[in-house]
Design a protein around this motif. Structure first.
Motif, PDB file in Angstrom:
ATOM      1  N   TRP A  76       0.831  -1.200   0.000  1.00  0.00           N
ATOM      2  CA  TRP A  76       0.000   0.000   0.000  1.00  0.00           C
ATOM      3  C   TRP A  76       0.874   1.263   0.000  1.00  0.00           C
ATOM      4  N   GLU A  77       1.918   1.230   0.806  1.00  0.00           N
ATOM      5  CA  GLU A  77       2.827   2.376   0.862  1.00  0.00           C
ATOM      6  C   GLU A  77       3.531   2.590  -0.471  1.00  0.00           C
ATOM      7  N   ALA A  78       3.954   1.485  -1.084  1.00  0.00           N
ATOM      8  CA  ALA A  78       4.598   1.614  -2.392  1.00  0.00           C
ATOM      9  C   ALA A  78       3.622   2.227  -3.380  1.00  0.00           C
ATOM     10  N   LEU A  79       2.355   1.847  -3.239  1.00  0.00           N
ATOM     11  CA  LEU A  79       1.324   2.408  -4.099  1.00  0.00           C
ATOM     12  C   LEU A  79       1.182   3.913  -3.866  1.00  0.00           C
ATOM     13  N   ALA A  80       1.195   4.306  -2.581  1.00  0.00           N
ATOM     14  CA  ALA A  80       1.119   5.732  -2.265  1.00  0.00           C
ATOM     15  C   ALA A  80       2.330   6.464  -2.829  1.00  0.00           C
ATOM     16  N   TYR A  81       3.473   5.807  -2.766  1.00  0.00           N
ATOM     17  CA  TYR A  81       4.702   6.409  -3.299  1.00  0.00           C
ATOM     18  C   TYR A  81       4.562   6.629  -4.803  1.00  0.00           C
ATOM     19  N   LEU A  82       4.067   5.616  -5.499  1.00  0.00           N
ATOM     20  CA  LEU A  82       3.886   5.728  -6.953  1.00  0.00           C
ATOM     21  C   LEU A  82       2.898   6.852  -7.285  1.00  0.00           C
ATOM     22  N   LYS A  83       1.865   6.959  -6.457  1.00  0.00           N
ATOM     23  CA  LYS A  83       0.876   8.015  -6.696  1.00  0.00           C
ATOM     24  C   LYS A  83       1.525   9.385  -6.544  1.00  0.00           C
ATOM     25  N   HIS A  84       2.297   9.547  -5.468  1.00  0.00           N
ATOM     26  CA  HIS A  84       2.878  10.862  -5.179  1.00  0.00           C
ATOM     27  C   HIS A  84       3.976  11.239  -6.157  1.00  0.00           C
ATOM     28  N   THR A  85       4.643  10.236  -6.736  1.00  0.00           N
ATOM     29  CA  THR A  85       5.689  10.557  -7.701  1.00  0.00           C
ATOM     30  C   THR A  85       5.141  10.536  -9.129  1.00  0.00           C
ATOM     31  N   GLY A  86       3.812  10.421  -9.237  1.00  0.00           N
ATOM     32  CA  GLY A  86       3.189  10.514 -10.545  1.00  0.00           C
ATOM     33  C   GLY A  86       3.409   9.300 -11.426  1.00  0.00           C
ATOM     34  N   SER A  98      -7.594  -0.296  -5.960  1.00  0.00           N
ATOM     35  CA  SER A  98      -8.269  -1.307  -6.775  1.00  0.00           C
ATOM     36  C   SER A  98      -7.298  -2.454  -7.052  1.00  0.00           C
ATOM     37  N   PRO A  99      -7.825  -3.620  -7.436  1.00  0.00           N
ATOM     38  CA  PRO A  99      -6.939  -4.751  -7.752  1.00  0.00           C
ATOM     39  C   PRO A  99      -5.936  -4.401  -8.841  1.00  0.00           C
ATOM     40  N   ALA A 100      -6.359  -3.633  -9.851  1.00  0.00           N
ATOM     41  CA  ALA A 100      -5.449  -3.278 -10.938  1.00  0.00           C
ATOM     42  C   ALA A 100      -4.303  -2.409 -10.415  1.00  0.00           C
ATOM     43  N   GLU A 101      -4.647  -1.479  -9.512  1.00  0.00           N
ATOM     44  CA  GLU A 101      -3.603  -0.620  -8.938  1.00  0.00           C
ATOM     45  C   GLU A 101      -2.628  -1.432  -8.087  1.00  0.00           C
ATOM     46  N   LEU A 128       1.829   6.433 -11.066  1.00  0.00           N
ATOM     47  CA  LEU A 128       0.622   5.614 -11.154  1.00  0.00           C
ATOM     48  C   LEU A 128      -0.570   6.501 -10.782  1.00  0.00           C
ATOM     49  N   ALA A 129      -1.597   6.426 -11.621  1.00  0.00           N
ATOM     50  CA  ALA A 129      -2.819   7.163 -11.303  1.00  0.00           C
ATOM     51  C   ALA A 129      -3.640   6.327 -10.329  1.00  0.00           C
ATOM     52  N   VAL A 130      -3.850   6.872  -9.138  1.00  0.00           N
ATOM     53  CA  VAL A 130      -4.605   6.123  -8.132  1.00  0.00           C
ATOM     54  C   VAL A 130      -5.908   6.850  -7.870  1.00  0.00           C
ATOM     55  N   LYS A 131      -6.991   6.133  -8.002  1.00  0.00           N
ATOM     56  CA  LYS A 131      -8.305   6.757  -7.886  1.00  0.00           C
ATOM     57  C   LYS A 131      -8.617   7.068  -6.425  1.00  0.00           C
ATOM     58  N   ASP A 132      -8.524   6.062  -5.571  1.00  0.00           N
ATOM     59  CA  ASP A 132      -8.842   6.264  -4.156  1.00  0.00           C
ATOM     60  C   ASP A 132      -7.753   5.607  -3.321  1.00  0.00           C
ATOM     61  N   ILE A 133      -6.908   6.425  -2.755  1.00  0.00           N
ATOM     62  CA  ILE A 133      -5.762   5.886  -2.009  1.00  0.00           C
ATOM     63  C   ILE A 133      -6.236   5.095  -0.800  1.00  0.00           C
ATOM     64  N   LEU A 134      -7.442   5.392  -0.293  1.00  0.00           N
ATOM     65  CA  LEU A 134      -7.931   4.672   0.883  1.00  0.00           C
ATOM     66  C   LEU A 134      -8.479   3.284   0.513  1.00  0.00           C
ATOM     67  N   ASN A 135      -8.693   3.057  -0.780  1.00  0.00           N
ATOM     68  CA  ASN A 135      -9.220   1.766  -1.221  1.00  0.00           C
ATOM     69  C   ASN A 135      -8.660   1.395  -2.583  1.00  0.00           C
TER      70      ASN A 135
END
Lengths: 405, 296, 307
Positions: A210-220, A231-234, A222-229
């Protein structure tokens, strides 16, 4: 007929000698086991006593050493039990093993409450029964992921905060040529940095995906729709990223427990590590240069909540339970847990007064430092961790894929 | 041929042949004690580290007994009324684990006495054996969940100490049975016939013939029952319901955000020292100093 | 009471297979009923569950292969292959190390004190938590650990050796010590039951030690070897500690995978995994059966050794 009777009796006789032996053995086992059985019985009897509240924890760290302050302040006795914090194991204990029969209050990582509400396992709360509730900062009363169920504005309060913190990562500023806190440091030190190649580490479960996902979101990346939830694709895209980094040789190990973190920090295996805050203090005890990052991108904010089990209604000790809950929102708990672990409860503002009026040591500096730090952390973009996100199983499975790569 | 003669005969052999004669013994000793060294190095180290100020670095030194105080006095958990960091209360789980191990051990002995001597002699022993060894073929924690789902969700009984006993028995019994079968499969039924022909009563046959021959198997079954139960974790995870065994307790403690390794070291040292004495005594009693009395 | 029971025979039936232990039949039947009804049935039910759908413990009766697809798409196949490979390799190494040792302990060692002490040494580790048994190696094999210090100090290597820890090597090594006693015990038990007269007779008849080993000891010790294999291989597959502490989770193995599935209530995929493991184990049994066919299969190994 007579013959067969004889045969039977003889068989029986033979059988009996064997059985006698078995009987003796069984008797022996009862004698040996008796103390344990008796102990279990007496414990159960004691648990039904008046003036005793029973609480289930999912982290040993939340227990403030001993309960002398609790007992003095509330006149109640506390019986604590700890189980593992894996959501699967906690939910099974509560929903299938009827933890409510044995506990008045249960506490665990927030995010679990929707399952508990759906399962009818916990009671709605009267905030008016807890005098310390109203004094809680609005920021705590209206936590993003709690709004749905916990905030008074939604009309439904199902739990109170036990303790909370915001996690980032540890690193060696001098060795890596990075600035020290309060200057910011980037999560890239953990996930993708030539300087920490082969010398960084993160944890082994879905939280760290999840943190790696947040990192990808913040560094642009990966487009993340809802960081609190997520998706499987994300989750899958994040796992692909982590696998690429793993294959590039970024990570030394994926730790499992606190002691893993401290050991690799002390033994010089890593220069940057996603770790829990107390690990840095522990690693520095032997003269390390570890600092806990002021994260550039985000913090993982987490909270343990306390909930009242539905069975309390029938037991009729709801007043005692509220007294106990109010204590966890008091200076008594704050002054114990914050200096000990660095976590904050709902009312850290009461801690200094509590100690002063009880003739205990002055903890102004410690409390101020903790609150200041927390204000800094909470100012970052919200990333409230929920123990049971919608796609929990998918996220864990993707993390397993990373470990399997 | 007497031993002396054989030894003399051996010395008349050429040197290289004597060497091949002794080599197997040498290999056995070297292999065995090398691995025992690998096994005991960490244990000796952890004993040293349990007295060290900073065990997590892995370097002994800065001697202290503070971890022992934490383990032993955590139940009292008060130092001048101050909040005190350790919640490591290992007494109750340790006691429960010992009790469970005793019960499991005795249940295993009873069960292998029922199954062991008969199984090698029946026609459908294959399917029976597969059935008895079934718990070995399923990962423990899934087996635990399976039993849990069955008893809790299908039959609606609540978990408790009984289910922990079942869990430990299910885990230990296949091993105990195998140990017993190693012995029982070599049990000669003609001995019983002979005894009967000589007029021995059934209980005499049981106590004086069957029991002594099966004794190593019985001891082995009890032994493995105890040891396997003592460290059982996977089955227990879902079969516990409010009870903590020692492995469960340590597993839960590993989720703590404070260090538990020094305490585990101290506790392990206490357990090692305690178990050395007890094991020594148990083995001396069970195996009569290592001589087997199964001469048939 | 003077009638000899064994002169009386029922015309046919179960007793024909059980000529000597009639009481045993009843106890065995009773126990088997409990065991198969209370344990084997629920365990087999796991296989049924693996074909269902649902979330957590809310399971719908709606047959599907979904859980198997999921399991394999998450790298489950590689994980299983790796687990079986590692546990299998170590078990074979253990067998090679333990057999000569067990042989010596059972037949060669004449000093009772040495024997007693060795037995004690083989037993005490069972009492320790698995983590306590291996954790120390981390600091010995680490980047600044004793082994690397020696290697660097003697100039054998210029840079610290990294694969000593958090690697497959480390996992193998961690298993070797921890699972040695479980291999020694059953082999010792079976070898010590071999009558010394056999060995002496073999020697007196001019057989070399190797011949005695191959033709007398090995066949008679076979139940112990099979038991030792099971005692070692199975718990090793179920060990979650070594792969985590020594392998740093870079090397994911069966037990850790199962814990991770259960930890997030993923009971269905865990059931699918269990079914796959069960299938592998049964396949092993079939293999073993063929391998041991000359002596009548696994059960035959035990039964045929009656004298």
């Amino acid at each position: 007929m007579a013959k067969s009777k004889k045969i039977i009796s003889k068989h029986l006789y033979y059988h009996l000698s064997r059985r006698n032996f078995i009987k003796g053995a069984a008797a022996g086992s009862v004698i040996v086991g008796a103390p344990a059985i008796l102990k279990g019985l007496t414990r159960r009897a004691k648990a039904a006593e008046k003036g005793v509240v029973r609480m289930l924890f999912t982290a040993p760290t939340m227990i403030p050493g001993d309960w002398t302050r609790f007992e003095k302040d509330t006149g109640l006795k506390m019986e604590d039990t700890v189980i593992k914090d894996d959501p699967g194991i906690f939910l099974t204990e509560v929903q299938v093993n009827d933890a409510g029969d044995r506990f008045d209050m249960i506490s665990t990582l927030s995010g679990t409450e929707q399952s508990l509400i759906d399962g009818g396992n916990i009671l709605q709360m009267e905030t008016s029964a807890m005098p310390n509730w109203s004094g809680m900062p609005a920021s705590i009363q209206s936590m993003p992921y709690l709004v749905r169920d916990l905030s008074p504005s939604a009309g439904k309060v199902w739990g109170v905060p036990l303790a909370m913190n915001a996690d980032s990562f540890g690193y060696l500023p001098k060795k890596l040529g990075e600035k020290r806190p309060p200057e910011e440091a980037s999560w890239s030190l953990v996930f993708e940095n030539e300087k920490t190649m082969g010398r960084s580490s993160t944890g082994d479960n879905y939280i760290y995906l999840w943190e790696a996902l947040a990192y990808l979101k913040h560094t642009g990346q990966l487009a993340v729709k809802d960081i609190l939830n997520p998706s499987p694709a994300e989750a899958k895209a994040t796992a692909d990223f982590l696998i690429k980094r793993k294959e590039a040789g970024q990570f030394r190990l994926f730790w499992k427990i606190f002691d893993d973190q401290v050991a690799v920090m002390k033994n010089g295996e890593v220069d940057a590590i996603r770790c829990w805050e107390p690990a840095v203090n522990e690693a520095n005890k032997a003269g390390g240069d570890w600092v806990y990052a002021t994260a550039k991108e985000f913090y993982l904010k987490w909270m343990h909540g306390i909930y009242i089990t539905s069975q309390v209604e029938d037991r009729g000790n709801i007043d005692e339970v509220y007294t106990a809950l109010n204590w966890f929102l008091s200076g008594g708990y704050a002054s114990a847990i914050t200096p000990l672990r660095g976590y904050l409860n709902g009312r850290p503002d009461l801690a200094v007064d509590y100690n002063n009026s009880n003739g205990l040591e002055d903890i102004t500096t410690a409390m101020d430092a903790a609150q200041e730090k927390m204000a800094l952390k909470f100012a970052k973009e919200d990333f409230w961790f929920s123990a049971v996100p919608e796609n929990l199983q998918e996220m864990q499975a993707q993390m397993d894929r990373v470990l399997n790569a | 041929m007497t031993i002396e003669n054989k030894t003399l005969a051996r010395f008349r052999l050429p040197f290289w042949q004597r060497l091949t004669d002794w080599a197997p013994t040498g290999i056995g000793i070297i292999f065995g004690y090398s691995v025992l060294f690998i096994l005991y190095f960490p244990i000796v180290m952890l004993m040293l580290l349990s007295f060290s100020g900073d065990p997590l670095t892995g370097i002994p030194g800065d001697w202290t007994i503070t971890w022992y105080e934490d383990v032993i006095f955590a139940d009292i958990a008060q130092r001048d009324g101050e909040a005190y960091g350790s919640n490591f209360r290992v007494g109750d789980p340790l006691l429960l684990s010992i009790m469970l191990a005793f019960i499991t051990s005795i249940l295993c002995v009873i069960a292998v006495l029922i199954v062991g001597p008969v199984l090698p002699r029946i026609k459908w022993r294959g399917p029976f054996l597969v059935g008895f060894l079934m718990p070995l073929m399923i990962p423990g924690i899934v087996g635990g969940v399976g039993l849990f789902m069955w008893y809790r969700l299908v039959i609606h009984v609540k978990m408790g100490i009984w289910s922990l006993v079942v869990a430990h028995f299910v885990w230990a019994f296949p091993f105990a049975l195998l140990a017993m079968l190693v012995v029982a499969s070599r049990f000669d039924t003609r001995l019983m016939e002979a005894a009967e022909d000589l007029g021995a009563k059934p209980w005499q046959r049981f106590w004086q013939i069957e029991m002594p021959i099966l004794k190593p198997g019985i001891y082995a079954a009890g032994f493995f029952g105890f040891l396997l139960s003592f460290n059982e974790l996977p089955f227990s995870i879902f079969m516990r319901a409010g009870q903590d065994t020692l492995p469960l307790y340590l597993w839960i403690q590993s989720g703590a955000h404070n260090t538990t390794v020094p305490l585990i070291y101290a506790m392990s040292t206490i357990i090692t020292v305690g178990s050395i004495g007890l094991t020594f005594l148990a083995i001396k009693l069970a195996f009569g100093g290592g001589q087997n009395d199964v001469r048939q | 009471m003077t009638t000899n029971v064994y002169t009386y025979r029922k015309p046919a039936g179960l007793r024909d297979y059980l000529p000597r232990l009639p009481a045993g039949v009843w106890s065995l039947s009773g126990f088997s009923l409990l065991w198969f009804g209370g344990i084997v049935l629920p365990l087999l039910a796991i296989i049924v569950v693996s074909f269902l759908q649902g979330r957590g413990l809310n399971i719908n009766f709606d047959p599907t292969f979904l859980q198997y697809e999921r399991f394999f798409s998450y790298g489950g196949g590689e994980m299983l292959a790796r687990s079986v490979r590692i546990a299998g390799t170590v078990t074979i190494v253990e067998l090679l190390l333990a057999f000569p040792f067990a042989l010596w302990l059972a037949k060669g060692c004449k000093n009772n004190t040495v024997k007693l002490l060795t037995f004690t040494a083989l037993t005490v580790p069972f009492f320790l938590s698995p983590a306590a048994r291996v954790i120390v190696w981390r600091s010995v094999f680490g980047i600044n650990g004793a082994v690397n210090q020696v290697l660097l100090g003697t100039g054998i290597v210029d840079e610290p050796v990294l694969w000593l820890i958090f690697s497959e090597f480390a996992v193998h090594f961690g298993f070797i010590g921890a699972f040695f006693p479980t291999m020694v015990w059953p082999i010792f038990l079976s070898v010590s039951l071999i009558d010394n007269d056999f060995l002496e007779a073999s020697g007196d008849l001019g057989a070399s030690r190797l011949r005695t080993l191959l033709h007398i000891i090995l066949p008679l010790a076979l139940p112990g070897i099979v038991a030792g294999f099971v005692f070692t291989f199975i718990p090793m597959l179920g060990d979650a500690v070594v792969a985590s502490h020594m392998g740093g989770n870079n090397v994911l193995m069966l037990a850790a995978q199962v814990q991770s599935l259960i930890g997030v209530s993923n009971f269905l995929v865990a059931a699918a995994l269990a079914a796959v493991v069960l299938a592998i184990m049964l396949a092993f049994q079939v293999l073993l059966w063929f391998a041991l066919k000359p002596v009548g299969g696994l059960a035959g190994v035990f039964a045929s050794l009656r004298r």
